[in-house]
Design a protein around this motif. Structure first.
Motif, PDB file in Angstrom:
ATOM      1  N   ASP A 527      78.367  36.620 -61.606  1.00 28.45           N
ATOM      2  CA  ASP A 527      77.484  35.711 -62.339  1.00 28.45           C
ATOM      3  C   ASP A 527      77.054  36.416 -63.615  1.00 28.45           C
ATOM      4  O   ASP A 527      76.529  37.526 -63.563  1.00 28.45           O
ATOM      5  CB  ASP A 527      76.256  35.392 -61.471  1.00 28.45           C
ATOM      6  CG  ASP A 527      75.423  34.255 -62.029  1.00 28.45           C
ATOM      7  OD1 ASP A 527      75.596  33.925 -63.212  1.00 28.45           O
ATOM      8  OD2 ASP A 527      74.595  33.707 -61.276  1.00 28.45           O
ATOM      9  N   ARG A 555      77.449  31.514 -66.237  1.00 25.26           N
ATOM     10  CA  ARG A 555      78.658  31.156 -65.501  1.00 25.26           C
ATOM     11  C   ARG A 555      78.674  31.920 -64.187  1.00 25.26           C
ATOM     12  O   ARG A 555      78.409  33.121 -64.153  1.00 25.26           O
ATOM     13  CB  ARG A 555      79.912  31.460 -66.297  1.00 25.26           C
ATOM     14  CG  ARG A 555      81.204  31.248 -65.490  1.00 25.26           C
ATOM     15  CD  ARG A 555      82.447  31.512 -66.298  1.00 25.26           C
ATOM     16  NE  ARG A 555      82.661  30.476 -67.305  1.00 25.26           N
ATOM     17  CZ  ARG A 555      83.675  30.492 -68.161  1.00 25.26           C
ATOM     18  NH1 ARG A 555      84.535  31.505 -68.148  1.00 25.26           N
ATOM     19  NH2 ARG A 555      83.823  29.525 -69.041  1.00 25.26           N
ATOM     20  N   LYS A 557      81.055  32.452 -60.569  1.00 26.10           N
ATOM     21  CA  LYS A 557      82.305  32.229 -59.844  1.00 26.10           C
ATOM     22  C   LYS A 557      82.234  32.976 -58.517  1.00 26.10           C
ATOM     23  O   LYS A 557      81.704  34.089 -58.444  1.00 26.10           O
ATOM     24  CB  LYS A 557      83.504  32.732 -60.664  1.00 26.10           C
ATOM     25  CG  LYS A 557      83.756  31.984 -61.958  1.00 26.10           C
ATOM     26  CD  LYS A 557      84.950  32.570 -62.706  1.00 26.10           C
ATOM     27  CE  LYS A 557      86.235  32.382 -61.906  1.00 26.10           C
ATOM     28  NZ  LYS A 557      87.419  32.865 -62.676  1.00 26.10           N
ATOM     29  N   ASP A 587      86.710  28.506 -53.001  1.00 26.50           N
ATOM     30  CA  ASP A 587      86.340  28.983 -54.326  1.00 26.50           C
ATOM     31  C   ASP A 587      85.301  28.045 -54.912  1.00 26.50           C
ATOM     32  O   ASP A 587      85.296  26.831 -54.639  1.00 26.50           O
ATOM     33  CB  ASP A 587      87.550  29.031 -55.256  1.00 26.50           C
ATOM     34  CG  ASP A 587      88.514  30.141 -54.872  1.00 26.50           C
ATOM     35  OD1 ASP A 587      88.302  31.270 -55.335  1.00 26.50           O
ATOM     36  OD2 ASP A 587      89.456  29.864 -54.099  1.00 26.50           O
ATOM     37  N   LYS A 589      82.833  27.374 -58.667  1.00 25.48           N
ATOM     38  CA  LYS A 589      82.574  27.728 -60.059  1.00 25.48           C
ATOM     39  C   LYS A 589      81.430  26.857 -60.555  1.00 25.48           C
ATOM     40  O   LYS A 589      81.368  25.667 -60.252  1.00 25.48           O
ATOM     41  CB  LYS A 589      83.827  27.511 -60.910  1.00 25.48           C
ATOM     42  CG  LYS A 589      83.665  27.907 -62.368  1.00 25.48           C
ATOM     43  CD  LYS A 589      84.959  27.680 -63.130  1.00 25.48           C
ATOM     44  CE  LYS A 589      84.815  28.041 -64.609  1.00 25.48           C
ATOM     45  NZ  LYS A 589      86.084  27.803 -65.355  1.00 25.48           N
ATOM     46  N   GLU A 591      78.676  26.370 -64.087  1.00 25.45           N
ATOM     47  CA  GLU A 591      78.313  26.758 -65.442  1.00 25.45           C
ATOM     48  C   GLU A 591      77.065  26.009 -65.874  1.00 25.45           C
ATOM     49  O   GLU A 591      76.842  24.862 -65.468  1.00 25.45           O
ATOM     50  CB  GLU A 591      79.468  26.463 -66.413  1.00 25.45           C
ATOM     51  CG  GLU A 591      80.708  27.305 -66.154  1.00 25.45           C
ATOM     52  CD  GLU A 591      81.858  26.935 -67.069  1.00 25.45           C
ATOM     53  OE1 GLU A 591      81.810  25.826 -67.656  1.00 25.45           O
ATOM     54  OE2 GLU A 591      82.792  27.743 -67.218  1.00 25.45           O
TER      55      GLU A 591
END
Length: 846
Positions: A527, A555, A557, A587, A589, A591
């Protein structure tokens, strides 16, 4: 005549020595200040071993005659005394450290600092000096009872999750606050990697007028943590080593029946009151419960209606032919829990001189829990530096850590598979071990359906979690002149966690499992946060204005893998049944892009106003609703120099949905329909008494959360409200030459679910069901997570009293349940809200 000659010689020698001593006297002078800088008047300055003394004047200055090789002692009530060797110096300046750590004059309230006296929102500051008197893995555990309106819960297992709630719960899923460490946000509820010895200050933003600067992540409050920097003065090195023991008190054995025959007495009464024959297969009694005895063996239990007393122990074979002796009374609490030990060592070096400051530390922590086979180890290091060149200041905060945990309480499991809960209710006639030294349990009919809690703890030692963490930021600040300053900061949080676990077979249980299994999990997350701010500050006459403009990008991930395999053919690490192998991965993600601003105004030290606005755009919400606006404002009026009234209003949000933390047990991937919004209104007062030695802070608030997210298939329109009050009463003073401080804080709130969704849903159960029951419900008009069940209404006194509900299990001596719907039956339809998990009152004394 000889005596006279000796007396004269002694007199001459004394005169010579005295003359030599007086010849070494020098005049010394200097200035005494506090570590914060201001001079200290009234400090007693004394030459050690003599009556020579003086006190400092209004500017902290002093002068007196002293031996060249003497020692000067400086003392002042409320400060730590120090002794300074003279070593021939004529000037001696010293700085005294407060004996009671004062709360800092400035408070970090979001990207900027603010004078404590000028704060108009609900902001609390923790006295970190008191934290050093406690020992725990996470600093979050040490906050318990120190901030009004904030509750702290932890299982007690070293390294386990700490649950913090600021002013209650207002969401169906995530109620964790946002943590901001040295300006970098962290969304988690452990913080085990952060050594408590590295912490300089902690501030808690409790209402939305203060937390709205963090926008979509500030809805549950914000905990701002600052780590230590170098202080002006010479280099300072410290080594702190602490060790101790911990012993549980008031355990389950306070209320459990520990004697096997006493336990049978309860069983007998239950069956007799129900008019049923008393079981005979364990204690060898008759059907009326007469003449019971502790059985020689509780398994095997296939000798008809009586226990098996003649068992050939040589036939024992694990796991196919188990033999378990009877116990006159097993204390299961003592079998699992005992004395835990801890060791905590911290080495730090810090200093500041001219254009640079630094603080570096190394920490090692090792704690064995009070539960058997439970341990956590952590090693960490930190380096904080800053350098100033003209108008430019640059620096960094860097921390690395590794922690390893063994066994303990599972953060996400209830009593079904844990060392406490129902497993601790194992009957006292069940032994800890069978005749072969393997773990025993209640396999026979009538002994319940529990697992041996010591076995759960023993094999938990093979459940090892290793976490590596790197956290830090680098910053640059440019003083542009005319009140303007530019700051840029880039922070990163990188973590990797690995779990290796083993689940044993349980052939000794009444519901046995005959296969064992291994599980491996690996997770990685990164992060980063980049923030840029422009600040302005100007004072003109009695007017003071400050402003902040900022931009931030985040961001995150993460990657997760899990592998499991069952039915091992040999010891741990041997091949397993390939047909049971399972591999999965995930996974994620996320933002976030933000723009924000803040303006503060002060007039004549009496009138204050603050306005905040933040605009967040994220990838989580649905595409058409990715942007949210979060405003806030507050006002203050200092009616008297020692009395201030405050008012604040604001909107903050919540948008990340933590894995496995959805309240009703369902999830929705990486997106959700729209922002949750938490509106908060706060009215408060601050009062100083007795020349500032006493303080009183009171806040009354309303938090109302809207657009609550429940599940992907449910309309996004839940609503919840908290009404409450916080207060804190403190006093600092002296008792003789000893300084002391005491603070009492308390809080009360009432939580109400106003709406669940736009479809008219009145309630939902969760987060889990227990064996087909739903003991927890969230229902409109009641608190979230309320206790749900039949309403107890005393006991059935006799058969006549129980007759109307005999068909529904009513018997003399049993609990009488209320027929809520008056249909003449006691069924699930009679269940109602019977309690609240929210405390009526929370308090702390520090």
């Amino acid at each position: 005549m000889n005596y006279r000659r000796q007396a004269w010689m002694s007199l001459v020698m004394n005169l010579v020595v005295c003359g030599s001593a007086f010849g070494q006297m020098i005049e010394i002078s200097g200035r005494v200040t506090s570590q914060a800088g201001p001079p200290l008047p009234g400090v007693t300055v004394r030459i050690r071993g003599t009556d020579t003394a003086t006190t400092t004047d209004g500017q902290g200055r002093y002068s007196l005659a002293a031996p060249r090789d003497g020692v000067v002692v400086f003392t002042l009530t409320g400060y730590r005394g120090i002794a300074e060797p003279i070593r021939g110096r004529s000037t001696l300046d010293v700085a005294l450290e407060p004996a009671i750590g004062p709360l800092p004059d400035t408070v970090v309230t979001g990207y900027t600092t603010q004078q404590r006296a000028n704060i108009t929102g609900a902001v609390a500051t923790v006295d970190v000096t008191g934290l050093s008197r406690q020992t725990s893995t996470s600093v979050l555990q040490r906050l318990d009872g120190r901030v009004s309106g904030m509750t702290v819960e932890n299982s007690g297992s070293p390294g386990s999750r700490t649950t913090i709630r600021i002013r209650g719960m207002t969401s169906f899923h995530d109620n964790d606050p946002l943590y901001v460490i040295d300006g970098t946000p962290v969304q988690e509820s452990y913080l085990n990697w952060l050594s408590p010895d590295d912490i300089e200050a902690i501030h808690v933003l409790k209402d939305a007028s203060a937390a709205s600067i963090y926008g979509s992540r500030g809805g549950n409050g914000v905990v701002v943590v600052e780590t230590k920097r170098g202080r002006p003065g010479p280099r300072r090195a410290t080594l702190d080593v602490r060790t101790g023991v911990a012993t549980p008190v008031r355990g389950y054995d306070d209320f459990l029946i520990l004697n096997a025959l006493d336990y049978f007495g309860v069983v007998k009464a239950a069956y007799r009151n129900a008019g049923l024959a008393v079981p005979t297969n364990i204690y060898g009694n008759d059907t009326l419960g007469n003449n019971p005895s502790v059985p020689a063996y509780i398994w095997p239990n296939n000798c008809g209606t009586t226990p098996c007393n003649n068992v050939d122990t040589t036939t024992y074979s694990y796991p196919d032919n188990l033999i378990m002796p009877g116990s006159p009374g097993t204390n299961w609490w003592d079998a699992v829990f005992g004395t835990g030990h801890y060791a905590d060592a911290n080495l730090a070096i810090s200093g500041a001189r001219g254009d640079n400051a630094y603080h570096a530390s190394l920490n090692y922590f090792d704690q064995t829990g009070t539960a058997a086979y439970n341990r956590l180890q952590r090693g960490s290091g930190r380096v904080n530096t800053s350098f100033t060149q003209g108008r430019l200041n640059v620096g960094e905060h860097i921390a690395v850590s590794r922690e390893r945990g063994y066994g303990g309480l599972d953060d996400n499991a209830l009593g079904e598979n844990n060392i406490i809960g129902k497993n601790m209710l194992q009957q006292p006639v069940v032994p800890v071990y069978d005749v072969g030294g393997n773990f025993a349990s209640g396999k026979a009919s009538g002994l319940g359906n529990m697992s041996n809690p010591l076995k759960v703890a023993y094999f938990g030692k093979d459940n090892v979690t290793t976490t590596d963490r790197g956290f830090g930021n680098a910053f640059a600040v440019l003083n542009a002149g005319r009140g303007f300053a530019l700051k840029t900061q880039f922070g990163i949080d990188a973590a990797r966690a690995a779990f290796r676990g083993y689940s044993p077979a349980t052939p000794e249980n009444s519901e046995p499992t005959t296969i064992d299994a291994i599980t491996e999990r690996d997770g990685r997350a990164t992060d980063w946060t980049w923030s840029n701010t422009l600040t302005y500050s100007r004072t003109t006459g009695q007017h003071h204005v400050s402003a902040l403009l900022g931009h931030e990008a985040n961001r995150s991930k993460s990657h997760f893998e899990e592998r499991s395999c069952a039915n091992l053919r040999g010891p741990l690490g041997a091949p397993c049944d390939p047909s049971t192998a399972n591999v999965s991965s995930a996974d994620a993600k996320w933002e976030l892009l933000s723009f924000f601003g803040k303006a503060d105004y002060e007039y004549a030290g009496r009138y204050y106003a603050s306005v905040t606005l933040r605009r967040d755009g994220a990838t989580n919400p649905a595409a058409e609703r990715r942007w949210g606006t979060f405003p806030g404002f507050s006002m203050g009026w200092r009616a008297f120099p020692n009395f201030m009234l405050r008012f604040g209003w604001g909107i903050a949000g919540a948008q990340p949905i933590p894995s496995a933390r959805i309240f009703n047990g369902s999830g929705g991937g990486n997106t959700f329909p729209q922002w949750e919004k938490n509106r908060s209104m706060n009215v408060g007062m601050d009062l100083a008494m007795w020349d500032g030695r006493g303080t009183l802070t009171v806040d009354v608030y309303r938090r109302e959360a809207d657009s609550l997210w429940l599940a992907p298939t449910v309309a996004h329109a839940g609503k919840m409200r908290n009404n409450g009050i916080d207060f804190s009463l403190g006093y600092q003073g002296t008792l003789g030459a000893t300084a002391f401080s005491v603070t009492f804080n308390g809080s009360h709130y009432r939580n109400t679910v106003l709406r669940i969704d736009a479809l008219g849903t009145e309630s939902f159960f969760g987060p889990v069901a227990l064996r087909g029951q739903d003991p927890v419900v969230s229902m409109v008009g009641h608190p979230i997570g309320a206790f749900y069940g039949l309403v107890a209404d005393g006991f059935y006194m006799d058969s006549l009293d129980a007759a109307p509900y005999w068909a529904y299990g009513a018997r003399p001596g049993r609990i009488k349940f209320r027929d809520v719907n008056n249909d003449g039956a006691i069924t699930a339809a009679d269940r109602a809200v019977i309690g609240s998990p929210h405390p009526d009152f929370s308090a702390g004394l520090d």
